[in-house]
Design a protein around this motif. Structure first.
Motif, PDB file in Angstrom:
ATOM      1  N   THR B 174       0.927  -1.302   0.455  1.00 20.09           N
ATOM      2  CA  THR B 174      -0.122   0.134  -0.078  1.00 20.09           C
ATOM      3  C   THR B 174       0.835   1.668   0.258  1.00 20.09           C
ATOM      4  O   THR B 174       0.312   2.288  -0.727  1.00 20.09           O
ATOM      5  CB  THR B 174      -1.125  -0.092   1.468  1.00 20.09           C
ATOM      6  N   ALA B 177       1.847   2.101  -3.084  1.00 22.82           N
ATOM      7  CA  ALA B 177       1.413   2.437  -4.175  1.00 22.82           C
ATOM      8  C   ALA B 177       0.653   4.382  -3.794  1.00 22.82           C
ATOM      9  O   ALA B 177       0.445   4.732  -4.588  1.00 22.82           O
ATOM     10  CB  ALA B 177       0.032   1.785  -4.300  1.00 22.82           C
ATOM     11  N   VAL B 178       1.105   3.762  -2.974  1.00 19.86           N
ATOM     12  CA  VAL B 178       0.658   5.664  -1.887  1.00 19.86           C
ATOM     13  C   VAL B 178       2.010   7.056  -2.529  1.00 19.86           C
ATOM     14  O   VAL B 178       1.163   8.257  -3.004  1.00 19.86           O
ATOM     15  CB  VAL B 178      -0.308   5.475  -0.573  1.00 19.86           C
ATOM     16  N   VAL B 202      -1.640  10.349   0.133  1.00 21.66           N
ATOM     17  CA  VAL B 202      -1.224   9.856   1.856  1.00 21.66           C
ATOM     18  C   VAL B 202      -2.110   8.836   2.095  1.00 21.66           C
ATOM     19  O   VAL B 202      -3.840   9.178   1.157  1.00 21.66           O
ATOM     20  CB  VAL B 202      -1.640  11.539   2.389  1.00 21.66           C
TER      21      VAL B 202
END
Ligand code: SF4
Ligand SMILES: [Zn+2]
Lengths: 418, 464
Positions: B174, B177-178, B202
């Motif tokens: 995650t 990905a962010v 964020v």
């Protein structure tokens, strides 16, 4: 508070001047009675206010602990508020922002000097925004199938508001016809700037592009942002159970062409269309599997996650962003009666939102129909169809009050510490 | 390090410590003016460039000339004393301008915008050592959260029925990905970083955004902005006492006027193109209408008229590039070569503060226009003052003004109430339905104000 009490005929009445001394009411009354039906409506409405409207909780909520002022309405207590509403019998109660200047004095200053200071963070989700994908009803009509869009929306937005943004005082309300409203009432939420509101809306919004754009969702990569990751579950369930099964979006060419139009690759589109046309009775879930594997199998990077994007496009919440971003929008108050449907705008407990049935909410006529005469002795808390909703609303206002007291204590403690 | 540099250890300054030593009035004025030039350059560069690097390039010459700051790396070559002087001037001039720009919310926000951008540009163009030093000195509470502790927090909140290892693995994915570079994180209230939140760049948890190391600069800028805002408020409160110093008041007032004309601020310049000018001319006040038609008729305008009209167009949002196009097109009987040789392009750039004194000229107010004295073959000035009643009447007839209003306006003009006449014309041509027409409690004070009222009123009417 901008309370907008209005009737079907937008005509101001004379005797409101003194009333408007300290509040902004765009107060209009039913001037011409069009039919006996609307006459009844007005009579029943008065009865409803008299008997059922939860003035006390309503007052507790909107005064936010500032007793004697209900925003710009100076009412000493809920009794006074009740008396006034009974006198005016407004057909609609709309709630707006708190302004720096009494709304009544608005005309004496430059428009730019009149600014909203406080406003709940609000969301408006309306079924008409789903007209391009629902197959069951259109326009103002709703049924239990399409109501699921609202249920999914509550689940997704509520979780994000609580877990991601840390808000605690969130009220969901049936809008009376074909949608839902959400009021975020935390101190912090009421003071958000337009910029922050825009940020929240952009964070939550997923669908982009107007009517001309077929593909409205474009997520990249296999791993999603946590917001979408957590939304995928409810969306997928909704997609399978409602869209594929109950609404049958893949059952007829008419409907599946709409979905296939999202696929930018013509050959895949045609291939699926041909195959489905050959045996239209193939179960929808099988068709969907075909589509998924066909897209995954393609080597093109923009198609890899397209099936997931389509799923989102068919189930992710669609917000009316303008309502949330601006501070000036008026929103119908909880517990008022929708003038067209006669339905009461009752709060919805998000934990039980899947049980909510918009087609059976209490209506003005139903409340006072002859079959219900025995109920007439009951209070709103005792009425079966209201009970849970009133209790939920009461708890909501109590929690607001508790938070206020806790904050006050904290402040006092801090000032003693120094 | 040289002891004198202890006061200003880096070129970056949070401006927490006000001037302590005496300074004479002349220095006060020149330093303030020098900084103002820099801020004005920042302002106009921002209107013209999107990229920060380009803005920096554009203001660099002004910085070098007016407010140069050399880094510690050249301390041996230049000497600590020069570096100290430069930094002192930077700090003092900042505090001086605070006095001039604390008085109204408009002035404050203009000042904060420019100072913040200036700081940002300096920050991004300074060395890593300098930045770290600054962060330490400014005592910004910026303790990062490691990836592991972020994961712990997340696990505590959400980890249900899965092992920590499993959770960690997913969480790593995650993060990738962010974030571009998920190493260290800083916790801030989400409303402090609206752009990152809006773009979902964020992770949010309980109202806090976890921003990555690469965005740490946002926190520093936020702190800079909040601090400056607070300080300006404080200065505004303290200022009445300072006002007793009569020598300072006129200087401060004139400083405040230089960037923002009293009644009118240049619009943010979005979108008015050379081709829009003709279409927008229905919103021009008479003085500009007559220049616009003179330009169309003669394909030429004389010097003063060019300045009056050119600055007005700048005021309605015509950018420098668009202005060059517009004037070149309008002077259509001239070859490119002639246009260049006669210095018209230079004139236009001059108006935009890109040549000569590099002052960012603001559009002329009515008072200034009314005072100017056009000779018989010039067309600038205010028509209500210089046109004969007949010429004025004819012009208004062409605008379909009714005869009663025309008589009334002619009378007002003859009595010397030019701005009132102008206001009456606005009201007569915009009609009572025009919301702004009723709001003109005060007479028109600026041609650009006339334009804004006219344009915005139309927008409003259309929306409804
Ligand atoms: S009064 Fe001002 S705006 Fe009106 S014409 Fe004269 S200078 Fe132009
Ligand atoms: Zn339906």
């Amino acid at each position: 508070m901008t309370v907008d009490l209005e009737s079907r005929k937008k005509q101001k009445i004379e005797d409101q001047d003194e009333y408007m001394d300290n509040m902004d009411v765009d107060l209009v009354k039913l001037e011409e009675i069009e039919s006996s039906e609307s006459h009844d409506f007005q009579t029943l409405l008065k009865l409803y206010y008299q008997k059922y409207f939860p003035f006390k909780d309503f007052y507790n909520w909107l005064s936010y602990g500032n007793n004697s002022y209900l925003r710009f309405l100076s009412f000493k207590d809920s009794e006074e508020l009740k008396a006034e509403i009974l006198r005016l019998c407004p057909i609609k109660i709309d709630i707006g922002a708190i302004y720096n200047i009494k709304p009544k004095d608005k005309k004496t200053v430059q428009a730019s000097a009149f600014v909203p200071l406080e406003r709940e963070l609000v969301f408006d989700i309306d079924m008409t925004d789903y007209d391009d994908i629902r197959t069951c009803c259109e326009g103002a009509n709703i049924c239990l199938k399409c109501w699921n869009f609202m249920t999914v929306s509550i689940q997704i937005i509520h979780r994000a508001l609580e877990d991601d943004f840390g808000f605690k005082h969130i009220l969901w309300v049936f809008s009376g016809r074909r949608g839902i409203h959400c009021w975020v009432c935390d101190d912090k939420a009421r003071l958000l700037t337009v910029e922050s509101r825009k940020a929240i809306v952009n964070y939550l919004e997923l669908l982009k592009g107007g009517e001309s754009q077929a593909r409205k969702v474009n997520t990249r990569g296999s791993v999603l942002h946590p917001l979408l990751e957590k939304s995928l579950g409810p969306c997928a369930t909704h997609f399978d159970r409602i869209m594929l099964d109950k609404m049958g979006i893949l059952n007829s060419k008419e409907h599946w062409s709409k979905l296939l139009a999202i696929i930018p690759d013509e050959s895949i589109r045609n291939e699926l269309d041909n195959e489905w046309s050959k045996s239209p009775d193939t179960p929808a879930s099988t068709k969907w599997d075909m589509l998924q594997s066909r897209l995954k199998g393609s080597k093109k990077s923009n198609l890899e996650y397209l099936a997931r994007d389509i799923l989102f496009q068919y189930s992710y919440p669609r917000l009316d962003s303008n309502v949330s971003i601006g501070l000036n929008h008026l929103l119908k108050s909880p517990f008022c009666v929708h003038p067209k449907t006669g339905k009461v705008c009752i709060p919805i407990n998000p934990k039980l939102c899947h049980e909510f049935n918009p087609t059976t909410v209490p209506t003005l006529n139903g409340l006072f129909s002859d079959d219900n005469t025995s109920d007439f002795l009951l209070t709103i808390e005792e009425l079966e169809e209201f009970k849970a909703h009133v209790e939920y609303f009461k708890n909501f206002t109590l929690r607001l009050q508790e938070a206020r007291v806790a904050k006050l204590r904290e402040q006092q403690k801090n000032s003693l510490d120094f | 390090m040289d002891s004198r540099l202890r006061e200003y250890p880096t070129t970056l300054n949070f401006y927490s410590i006000p001037p302590t030593s005496q300074i004479n009035l002349e220095e006060f004025e020149t330093w303030s003016l020098d900084r103002l030039q820099v801020l004005i350059a920042v302002d106009s560069a921002r209107l013209r460039c999107k990229q920060e690097a380009d803005i920096y390039k554009m203001i660099e010459p002004v910085l070098t000339q007016k407010m140069e700051l050399k880094a510690n790396t050249v301390i041996n070559a230049l000497g600590a004393s020069l570096l100290y002087q430069q930094r002192k001037k930077d700090a003092y001039s900042h505090f001086f301008l605070r006095l001039a720009y604390c008085k109204t919310p408009d002035l404050q926000s203009w000042f904060i915008r420019q100072e913040l951008m200036l700081f940002k540009l300096r920050f991004t163009n300074s060395s890593v050592e300098e930045r770290e030093w600054f962060v330490k000195e400014a005592k910004l509470d910026l303790s990062p959260i490691s990836t592991d502790s972020l994961m712990e927090m997340k696990y505590k909140k959400e980890g249900r029925g899965e092992s920590k290892d499993e959770f960690a693995k997913k969480f790593q994915a995650t993060l990738k990905a962010v974030y571009v570079e998920p190493i260290n994180f800083y916790k801030v209230p989400f409303e402090k970083v609206p752009e990152l939140v809006g773009k979902r760049q964020v992770i949010l948890m309980d109202g806090f955004a976890y921003i990555p190391e690469s965005e740490r600069v946002l926190l520093i800028l936020n702190a800079f902005k909040d601090h400056l805002k607070q300080e300006l408020e404080n200065t505004a409160k303290a200022l009445p006492r300072m006002d007793e110093d009569d020598r300072l008041t006129p200087i401060l007032n004139s400083l405040a006027k230089q960037s923002i004309s009293k009644e009118y601020r240049i619009s943010d310049g979005d979108g008015v193109t050379a081709d829009d000018v003709d279409k927008l001319s229905i919103h021009f006040p008479l003085c500009m209408k007559s220049l616009h038609s003179a330009l169309k008729r003669d394909s030429h305008l004389k010097h003063m008229a060019r300045i009056q009209f050119g600055l007005f167009l700048k005021g309605i949002g015509l950018s420098l590039d668009e202005a060059l196009i517009y004037w070149r097109k309008s002077f259509n009987r001239m070859t490119d070569e002639e246009f260049q040789k006669k210095g018209y392009a230079y004139n236009i750039r001059y108006n935009y503060g890109m040549e000569g004194k590099r002052t960012n000229y603001t559009p002329y107010s009515c008072v200034k226009i009314i005072q100017s004295m056009p000779s018989s073959n010039e067309s600038h000035g205010c028509p209500f003052r210089y046109f004969s009643p007949d010429a004025l009447g004819e012009m208004m007839q062409n605008m379909n003004v009714d005869q009663v209003s025309i008589n009334d306006i002619q009378l007002k003009a003859r009595e010397g109430h030019y701005q009132i006449a102008c206001t009456a014309l606005f009201e007569a041509t915009r009609g009572k339905a025009h919301e702004q027409a009723q709001q003109l409690a005060e007479p028109i004070g600026h041609p650009n104000q006339y334009f804004d009222y006219s344009l915005n009123g139309i927008k409003k009417v259309k929306e409804e």
